[in-house]
Design a protein around this motif. Sequence first.
Motif, PDB file in Angstrom:
ATOM      1  N   VAL A  69       3.272 -11.663 -17.505  1.00  0.00           N
ATOM      2  CA  VAL A  69       4.541 -11.259 -16.895  1.00  0.00           C
ATOM      3  C   VAL A  69       4.243 -10.578 -15.560  1.00  0.00           C
ATOM      4  O   VAL A  69       3.573  -9.542 -15.511  1.00  0.00           O
ATOM      5  N   ALA A  70       4.733 -11.180 -14.485  1.00  0.00           N
ATOM      6  CA  ALA A  70       4.504 -10.649 -13.138  1.00  0.00           C
ATOM      7  C   ALA A  70       5.776  -9.958 -12.657  1.00  0.00           C
ATOM      8  O   ALA A  70       6.709 -10.622 -12.189  1.00  0.00           O
ATOM      9  N   ARG A  71       5.790  -8.649 -12.757  1.00  0.00           N
ATOM     10  CA  ARG A  71       6.960  -7.893 -12.288  1.00  0.00           C
ATOM     11  C   ARG A  71       6.989  -7.828 -10.765  1.00  0.00           C
ATOM     12  O   ARG A  71       8.066  -7.769 -10.155  1.00  0.00           O
ATOM     13  N   TYR A  72       5.817  -7.846 -10.155  1.00  0.00           N
ATOM     14  CA  TYR A  72       5.733  -7.667  -8.697  1.00  0.00           C
ATOM     15  C   TYR A  72       5.157  -8.913  -8.031  1.00  0.00           C
ATOM     16  O   TYR A  72       4.295  -9.597  -8.587  1.00  0.00           O
ATOM     17  N   THR A  73       5.633  -9.192  -6.828  1.00  0.00           N
ATOM     18  CA  THR A  73       4.994 -10.155  -5.938  1.00  0.00           C
ATOM     19  C   THR A  73       4.648  -9.424  -4.651  1.00  0.00           C
ATOM     20  O   THR A  73       5.335  -8.472  -4.266  1.00  0.00           O
ATOM     21  N   GLN A  74       3.589  -9.860  -4.009  1.00  0.00           N
ATOM     22  CA  GLN A  74       3.134  -9.159  -2.810  1.00  0.00           C
ATOM     23  C   GLN A  74       2.956 -10.110  -1.632  1.00  0.00           C
ATOM     24  O   GLN A  74       2.527 -11.253  -1.792  1.00  0.00           O
ATOM     25  N   GLN A  75       3.296  -9.578  -0.462  1.00  0.00           N
ATOM     26  CA  GLN A  75       2.932 -10.181   0.811  1.00  0.00           C
ATOM     27  C   GLN A  75       1.802  -9.332   1.372  1.00  0.00           C
ATOM     28  O   GLN A  75       1.952  -8.119   1.527  1.00  0.00           O
ATOM     29  N   ARG A  76       0.671  -9.957   1.628  1.00  0.00           N
ATOM     30  CA  ARG A  76      -0.502  -9.224   2.077  1.00  0.00           C
ATOM     31  C   ARG A  76      -1.024  -9.814   3.385  1.00  0.00           C
ATOM     32  O   ARG A  76      -0.695 -10.947   3.757  1.00  0.00           O
ATOM     33  N   ASP A  77      -1.835  -9.030   4.062  1.00  0.00           N
ATOM     34  CA  ASP A  77      -2.532  -9.477   5.265  1.00  0.00           C
ATOM     35  C   ASP A  77      -4.023  -9.492   4.934  1.00  0.00           C
ATOM     36  O   ASP A  77      -4.542  -8.536   4.335  1.00  0.00           O
ATOM     37  N   ARG A  78      -4.690 -10.564   5.309  1.00  0.00           N
ATOM     38  CA  ARG A  78      -6.087 -10.717   4.900  1.00  0.00           C
ATOM     39  C   ARG A  78      -6.971  -9.581   5.413  1.00  0.00           C
ATOM     40  O   ARG A  78      -7.910  -9.166   4.733  1.00  0.00           O
ATOM     41  N   LYS A  79      -6.659  -9.069   6.586  1.00  0.00           N
ATOM     42  CA  LYS A  79      -7.480  -8.001   7.162  1.00  0.00           C
ATOM     43  C   LYS A  79      -6.944  -6.607   6.829  1.00  0.00           C
ATOM     44  O   LYS A  79      -7.718  -5.671   6.615  1.00  0.00           O
ATOM     45  N   ASN A  80      -5.626  -6.472   6.772  1.00  0.00           N
ATOM     46  CA  ASN A  80      -5.024  -5.135   6.652  1.00  0.00           C
ATOM     47  C   ASN A  80      -4.472  -4.816   5.269  1.00  0.00           C
ATOM     48  O   ASN A  80      -3.913  -3.732   5.076  1.00  0.00           O
ATOM     49  N   GLY A  81      -4.584  -5.734   4.339  1.00  0.00           N
ATOM     50  CA  GLY A  81      -4.173  -5.440   2.977  1.00  0.00           C
ATOM     51  C   GLY A  81      -2.678  -5.592   2.738  1.00  0.00           C
ATOM     52  O   GLY A  81      -2.004  -6.422   3.356  1.00  0.00           O
ATOM     53  N   LEU A  82      -2.149  -4.762   1.839  1.00  0.00           N
ATOM     54  CA  LEU A  82      -0.763  -4.891   1.390  1.00  0.00           C
ATOM     55  C   LEU A  82       0.218  -4.674   2.537  1.00  0.00           C
ATOM     56  O   LEU A  82       0.144  -3.693   3.258  1.00  0.00           O
ATOM     57  N   VAL A  83       1.150  -5.611   2.689  1.00  0.00           N
ATOM     58  CA  VAL A  83       2.230  -5.505   3.673  1.00  0.00           C
ATOM     59  C   VAL A  83       3.511  -5.065   2.985  1.00  0.00           C
ATOM     60  O   VAL A  83       4.161  -4.095   3.395  1.00  0.00           O
ATOM     61  N   ALA A  84       3.890  -5.773   1.929  1.00  0.00           N
ATOM     62  CA  ALA A  84       5.146  -5.461   1.229  1.00  0.00           C
ATOM     63  C   ALA A  84       5.038  -5.913  -0.212  1.00  0.00           C
ATOM     64  O   ALA A  84       4.470  -6.967  -0.517  1.00  0.00           O
ATOM     65  N   GLU A  85       5.596  -5.110  -1.109  1.00  0.00           N
ATOM     66  CA  GLU A  85       5.625  -5.444  -2.528  1.00  0.00           C
ATOM     67  C   GLU A  85       7.079  -5.515  -2.978  1.00  0.00           C
ATOM     68  O   GLU A  85       7.887  -4.643  -2.645  1.00  0.00           O
ATOM     69  N   THR A 359       4.493 -12.152  16.863  1.00  0.00           N
ATOM     70  CA  THR A 359       5.346 -12.734  15.825  1.00  0.00           C
ATOM     71  C   THR A 359       4.905 -12.270  14.443  1.00  0.00           C
ATOM     72  O   THR A 359       5.736 -11.940  13.590  1.00  0.00           O
ATOM     73  N   ARG A 360       3.592 -12.204  14.231  1.00  0.00           N
ATOM     74  CA  ARG A 360       3.072 -11.717  12.952  1.00  0.00           C
ATOM     75  C   ARG A 360       3.495 -10.265  12.710  1.00  0.00           C
ATOM     76  O   ARG A 360       3.941  -9.905  11.618  1.00  0.00           O
ATOM     77  N   ARG A 361       3.359  -9.440  13.717  1.00  0.00           N
ATOM     78  CA  ARG A 361       3.736  -8.028  13.583  1.00  0.00           C
ATOM     79  C   ARG A 361       5.222  -7.894  13.267  1.00  0.00           C
ATOM     80  O   ARG A 361       5.618  -7.134  12.374  1.00  0.00           O
ATOM     81  N   LYS A 362       6.043  -8.648  13.985  1.00  0.00           N
ATOM     82  CA  LYS A 362       7.485  -8.577  13.769  1.00  0.00           C
ATOM     83  C   LYS A 362       7.851  -9.030  12.349  1.00  0.00           C
ATOM     84  O   LYS A 362       8.663  -8.384  11.658  1.00  0.00           O
ATOM     85  N   THR A 363       7.250 -10.110  11.910  1.00  0.00           N
ATOM     86  CA  THR A 363       7.533 -10.621  10.560  1.00  0.00           C
ATOM     87  C   THR A 363       7.124  -9.618   9.494  1.00  0.00           C
ATOM     88  O   THR A 363       7.869  -9.365   8.533  1.00  0.00           O
ATOM     89  N   GLN A 364       5.959  -9.022   9.660  1.00  0.00           N
ATOM     90  CA  GLN A 364       5.485  -8.054   8.665  1.00  0.00           C
ATOM     91  C   GLN A 364       6.328  -6.786   8.667  1.00  0.00           C
ATOM     92  O   GLN A 364       6.602  -6.220   7.604  1.00  0.00           O
ATOM     93  N   ASP A 365       6.788  -6.367   9.837  1.00  0.00           N
ATOM     94  CA  ASP A 365       7.695  -5.217   9.902  1.00  0.00           C
ATOM     95  C   ASP A 365       9.005  -5.523   9.169  1.00  0.00           C
ATOM     96  O   ASP A 365       9.563  -4.666   8.478  1.00  0.00           O
ATOM     97  N   GLU A 366       9.489  -6.750   9.337  1.00  0.00           N
ATOM     98  CA  GLU A 366      10.728  -7.150   8.660  1.00  0.00           C
ATOM     99  C   GLU A 366      10.535  -7.158   7.147  1.00  0.00           C
ATOM    100  O   GLU A 366      11.415  -6.709   6.394  1.00  0.00           O
ATOM    101  N   LEU A 367       9.393  -7.644   6.679  1.00  0.00           N
ATOM    102  CA  LEU A 367       9.123  -7.660   5.244  1.00  0.00           C
ATOM    103  C   LEU A 367       9.054  -6.247   4.684  1.00  0.00           C
ATOM    104  O   LEU A 367       9.589  -5.971   3.599  1.00  0.00           O
ATOM    105  N   ARG A 368       8.420  -5.348   5.407  1.00  0.00           N
ATOM    106  CA  ARG A 368       8.349  -3.941   4.967  1.00  0.00           C
ATOM    107  C   ARG A 368       9.752  -3.343   4.871  1.00  0.00           C
ATOM    108  O   ARG A 368      10.070  -2.619   3.911  1.00  0.00           O
TER     109      ARG A 368
END
Length: 397
Positions: A69-85, A359-368
């Motif tokens: 059972v996966a309660r959480y899904t994550q968006q991560r960055d390969r270099k910087n780790g967790l972006v948004a859960e 674009t990557r920074r903007k997308t990750q900020d939006e996800l957060r």
Amino acid sequence: MSSHVLIAGAGPVGLVSALTLATAGIQVTVFERNTTAPEDLRASTFHPPTLDMLARFGLTDELVSQGLVARYTQQRDRKNGLVAEFDMSLLEGETQHPFRLQCEQWKLNKLLIDRLALFPHASIVLGAEVQSVSQDADSVEISVKTASGIQAFRGDYLIGSDGAWSAVRQSLGIDFEGFTYPERFLVVSTDFEFADHFPKLSYVNYVSDPQEWCVMLRVPSLWRVLFPTSPDESDEEVLTDDSIQNRLQNLLPRELPYSTIHRTLYKVHQRVAKEFRRGRVILAGDAAHINNPLGGMGMNGGVHDAFNLSDKLVEILTAGGSPDLLDRYERQRRAVAIEYINANTARNKKTIEERDPETRRKTQDELRAIAAHPSAAKDYLRKTSMIDALERAESIT
């Protein structure tokens, strides 16, 4: 004489259709070209509404007992780790199963086959490859290649759920519109425990990177890691031990080599059949639409096709419903395939592989920002778990 529905393909789509029809007392015969039941290793995610649907047959609890059972899904960055859960418990009240289930697709196949065996009017013919289709106003006939030669079978309707290279679709000359990505996807399964080395790693992780993004998915006994491959690499090069080790070591360097249990390389497409219905023949699942796996919508969308279609066939064959219901199936599920499944999976791929830093920074900020606000996160999860897509289908008359 009782009604008889023929089904090409014994994957989840064909078997869910068969069980729905058999439960309603309709004779059903499933033809599978393989000599054993398929054990496809690609799909491993069950979305909440899919679990809701399978609960009709008492299958969901059995699946949950065999999965994670996966309660959480994550968006991560390969270099910087967790972006948004994203916490799927936000979907409570929207679904009976507010989580993703990580469970191998073949386990569902086995449950469906076992359940179908309880119905004397349901049968699965293995080593039987549907090759061509013909029909008239009253019936449909298929030509099937078996070990003993070519045989013909006749029924009231045919469901073509025989995969991306569907012989049913090709026999009817239905265009499969869309494109094929230049890169192939490599899936490597390993028993190495990544969660001991990546802080707070969830069971479902989309890892963006401008050079080599990946998807990390946990199933009960293994981690499955999906990588893109270069069009310049041959299949043989991609599948060598050195190539596999390099990819895994680049993801997480370690002194020992990784042990790998499975490795699969496949082409990836975004395609939708121009027609889902031609007379008494109806397409479903990969025969009707295929997409990249980023989001886990392929198998789930196919199961949603199966319930939609088979419920309509039950109404037609047992309650005097109009065959025009099948046109509504086409309108509903083709719209979802284009507007939701293909659109969202293509967008997911574009996001995870984005190379422009701004674009990557903007997308990750939006996800957060989305993850930080429960109402926005819930809207996001409704879309990614396919609840919105099902509501859209139901709204189409």
